[in-house]
Design a protein around this motif. Structure first.
Motif, PDB file in Angstrom:
ATOM      1  N   VAL A  49       0.845  -1.201   0.000  1.00  0.00           N
ATOM      2  CA  VAL A  49       0.000   0.000   0.000  1.00  0.00           C
ATOM      3  C   VAL A  49       0.882   1.254   0.000  1.00  0.00           C
ATOM      4  CG1 VAL A  49      -1.713   1.328   1.304  1.00  0.00           C
ATOM      5  CG2 VAL A  49      -1.973  -1.142   1.067  1.00  0.00           C
ATOM      6  N   ALA A  50       1.928   1.236   0.834  1.00  0.00           N
ATOM      7  CA  ALA A  50       2.828   2.399   0.895  1.00  0.00           C
ATOM      8  C   ALA A  50       3.472   2.620  -0.475  1.00  0.00           C
ATOM      9  CB  ALA A  50       3.890   2.191   1.970  1.00  0.00           C
ATOM     10  N   ALA A  51       3.892   1.525  -1.125  1.00  0.00           N
ATOM     11  CA  ALA A  51       4.557   1.645  -2.420  1.00  0.00           C
ATOM     12  C   ALA A  51       3.595   2.176  -3.481  1.00  0.00           C
ATOM     13  CB  ALA A  51       5.103   0.285  -2.846  1.00  0.00           C
ATOM     14  N   LYS A  52       2.364   1.686  -3.459  1.00  0.00           N
ATOM     15  CA  LYS A  52       1.387   2.135  -4.454  1.00  0.00           C
ATOM     16  C   LYS A  52       1.085   3.629  -4.267  1.00  0.00           C
ATOM     17  CE  LYS A  52      -1.830   1.839  -7.624  1.00  0.00           C
ATOM     18  NZ  LYS A  52      -1.410   2.063  -9.015  1.00  0.00           N
ATOM     19  N   LEU A  53       0.991   4.040  -3.017  1.00  0.00           N
ATOM     20  CA  LEU A  53       0.742   5.460  -2.738  1.00  0.00           C
ATOM     21  C   LEU A  53       1.898   6.319  -3.261  1.00  0.00           C
ATOM     22  CD1 LEU A  53      -1.329   7.293  -1.104  1.00  0.00           C
ATOM     23  CD2 LEU A  53       0.382   7.268   0.697  1.00  0.00           C
ATOM     24  N   MET A  54       3.123   5.859  -3.029  1.00  0.00           N
ATOM     25  CA  MET A  54       4.291   6.605  -3.507  1.00  0.00           C
ATOM     26  C   MET A  54       4.279   6.674  -5.028  1.00  0.00           C
ATOM     27  SD  MET A  54       5.820   7.686  -0.945  1.00  0.00           S
ATOM     28  CE  MET A  54       7.155   8.473  -1.785  1.00  0.00           C
TER      29      MET A  54
END
Ligand code: GLN
Length: 543
Positions: A246-251
């Motif tokens: 999720v963090a990677a997709k947001l970035m």
């Protein structure tokens, strides 16, 4: 800096926020959660927080419960400045006693302690129920957990609720919005507690109910863009787990390919896992991902570690940082050579709010309170050595909020609901020495177990499930031949917080089916056992 030094605000500045001050109760985090369920943003800070050090103004303050007695010499006390801030205050249990302590010190040890259910009566004034009990029935089931009590009503307060044993179960100031309640509205044992919290946060504090994931995602994207600037690059490790994905997709949404994700294959991932994670992250989610195959390095290094789980974990953690650091340097070099790119300045970390809470909870007068730093075990050497700054877009979120964000960002259901998988992977599910052969056995057995769980529609009911390979051999008979082979132990638990866990109760047919398949399909296994240990005393993982 691209943003002229002005950063968009953190959530407590851009959302109406109820500040929860923690006196060490085991339920404090629930207060924050309940408010967020009402779409009111809430943050927790230790009870020792100085108001003058706070850079934002809360819409209201809640004082939590706690294990101390306000009259003890070393009892924690809140900064008296909260009473001058002009915002509504609600004291819960210890919080109520703390309000009384600041208003006449009339709190004593009670003769009758109250733990558990109680019948509460809300008191009416001139036909009106106090605002805190607005739209609530006069008789309420509440949950209590206290030994101390108010010896008298503090001056300028009136009683708004009573129970059989607690004449001051609810009090309110006559002119100021200051309230205290002896029971816990944040626990599910107080069925109407959430309405009471809504009365406080929305009715009394006038907090807007605008904490929604859509709004947070928009604000967080803007915040990341401003923080990173137009050329800044961000590096992050992904594991295929929910948080890092999720963090990677947001970035990726925020800065596209200037976010570099790295997946380190430590040779101890599950069957086909690396390929699958790679496929999902790159093809489905469009994330700029490098997979580093370091399996030989890990598996060779694990040789000879036979009876020391900590040594395994340490070796894997240390090697992970080495591999990751080397890859970071390569990416950095490539990025620096490209004309449109800048330096890698940031490191993405999927820290969640429970980790933050854990590091700031009030642990008592005798213990120092841990600071925010190093939450979640950063590769510190990298951070300091290369001067990387930390970026933690999930640090305000609970797990269910992270999942909600994941859904909004289009991450597939299977990935969002995935059980947690430990960093060292199968290495800590192969008890004893980790070898390529042992990993292959554990991997196959685990795959079968999880496949059957999914086929039976049980996956989302279980919090974590896996197969472990025991370092012992047992006798069996296969095809009329005596065999002497290893044992697989299956484990499946249900838990909400992973601090305590119960075993999952499969039916026998299911377990028998899994056992038969594993013995038939996995070479080297002649027996399957089911682990019946709850946590505590067991841990969830075996090592
Ligand atoms: N220690 C205090 C008491 O026993 C407060 C307890 C609480 O906050 N749950 O009354």
């Amino acid at each position: 800096m691209a943003n002229n030094g002005v950063l968009p605000d953190e959530p407590h500045k851009s959302f109406d926020t109820i500040l929860t001050l923690d006196f060490g109760s085991q339920y404090t985090h629930l207060i924050t959660r309940r408010l967020r369920e009402l779409n009111v943003y809430s943050e927790m800070l230790p009870c020792t927080q100085k108001i003058e050090d706070l850079s934002w103004k809360p819409k209201g303050i809640i004082l939590s419960g706690g294990p101390y007695s306000v009259y003890d010499d070393d009892a924690p006390h809140v900064d008296p400045a909260i009473f001058e801030l002009g915002v509504p205050i609600l004291g819960i249990c210890y919080g109520l006693q703390e309000i009384a302590w600041h208003n006449g010190k009339n709190v004593v040890a009670g003769t009758e302690r109250e733990f558990g259910h109680s019948e509460l009566k809300a008191k009416r004034f001139d036909g009106h129920v106090d605002l805190l009990f607005k739209d609530l029935e006069d008789d309420l089931k509440v949950w209590m957990s206290h030994g101390d009590k108010l010896a008298a009503l503090p001056p300028s307060f009136h009683i708004i609720a009573t129970t059989k044993n607690a004449p001051f179960a609810g009090i309110a100031h006559e002119t100021k919005p200051v309230y205290g309640i002896q029971f816990h509205p944040e626990v599910t044992h107080t069925p109407r507690g959430i309405k009471l919290l809504e009365n406080f946060a929305v009715g009394i504090c006038k907090a807007k109910q605008d904490w929604t994931m859509d709004k947070f995602v928009d604000k967080e994207l803007a915040r990341i863009r401003a923080l990173v600037g137009e050329k800044g690059q961000v590096l992050g490790a992904v594991s295929g787990g929910v948080d890092s994905t999720v963090a990677a997709k947001l970035m990726h949404e925020a800065i596209g390919d200037r976010f570099h994700a790295v997946l380190v294959d430590n040779g101890c991932m599950r069957l086909n896992e690396c390929e699958q994670v790679k496929k999902t992250l790159t093809e489905h989610l469009g994330i700029n991902l490098t997979v580093v195959d370091a399996s030989d390095l890990f598996l060779d290094g694990l040789k000879g570690i036979t009876d020391n789980p900590e040594a395994k974990r340490k070796f894997i953690g240390g090697t992970f940082i080495d591999v990751f650091e080397a890859e970071a340097l390569k990416i950095e070099k490539a990025a620096a050579d490209s004309p449109k790119a800048g330096k890698i300045e940031f490191f993405l970390q999927g820290t969640l709010y429970p980790d933050v809470i854990e590091s700031i909870s009030f642990k008592g007068p005798s213990q120092t309170i841990k600071t925010h730093h190093n939450v979640g075990g950063l590769p510190e050497r990298m951070m300091n050595g290369q001067g990387l700054k930390l970026i933690e877009p999930l640090r305000e979120l609970f797990k269910d909020e992270v999942r909600e964000m994941g859904r909004k960002l289009g991450i597939p259901h299977d990935l969002i609901m995935r059980h947690p998988f430990p960093g060292p992977g199968i290495a800590i599910r192969v008890l004893g020495e980790v070898t390529r052969e042992q990993v292959a056995i554990a991997r196959k057995a685990d795959y079968i177990f999880i496949e059957e769980i999914k086929a039976a529609g049980l996956y989302d009911q279980i919090s974590q499930a896996f197969a472990a390979l025991l370092p012992v051999k047992a006798v069996g008979v296969m095809g009329d031949k005596r065999v002497h082979q290893q044992v697989i132990s299956l484990r499946a638990v249900q838990t909400t917080d992973f601090m305590t866990a119960n075993i999952f109760r499969f039916d026998w047919d299911f377990l028998e089916r899994v056992s038969t398949r594993i013995v038939n399909e996995v070479d080297g296994i002649c027996r399957v056992e089911y682990d019946l240990t709850s946590k505590p005393p067991g841990t969830i993982e075996m090592e």
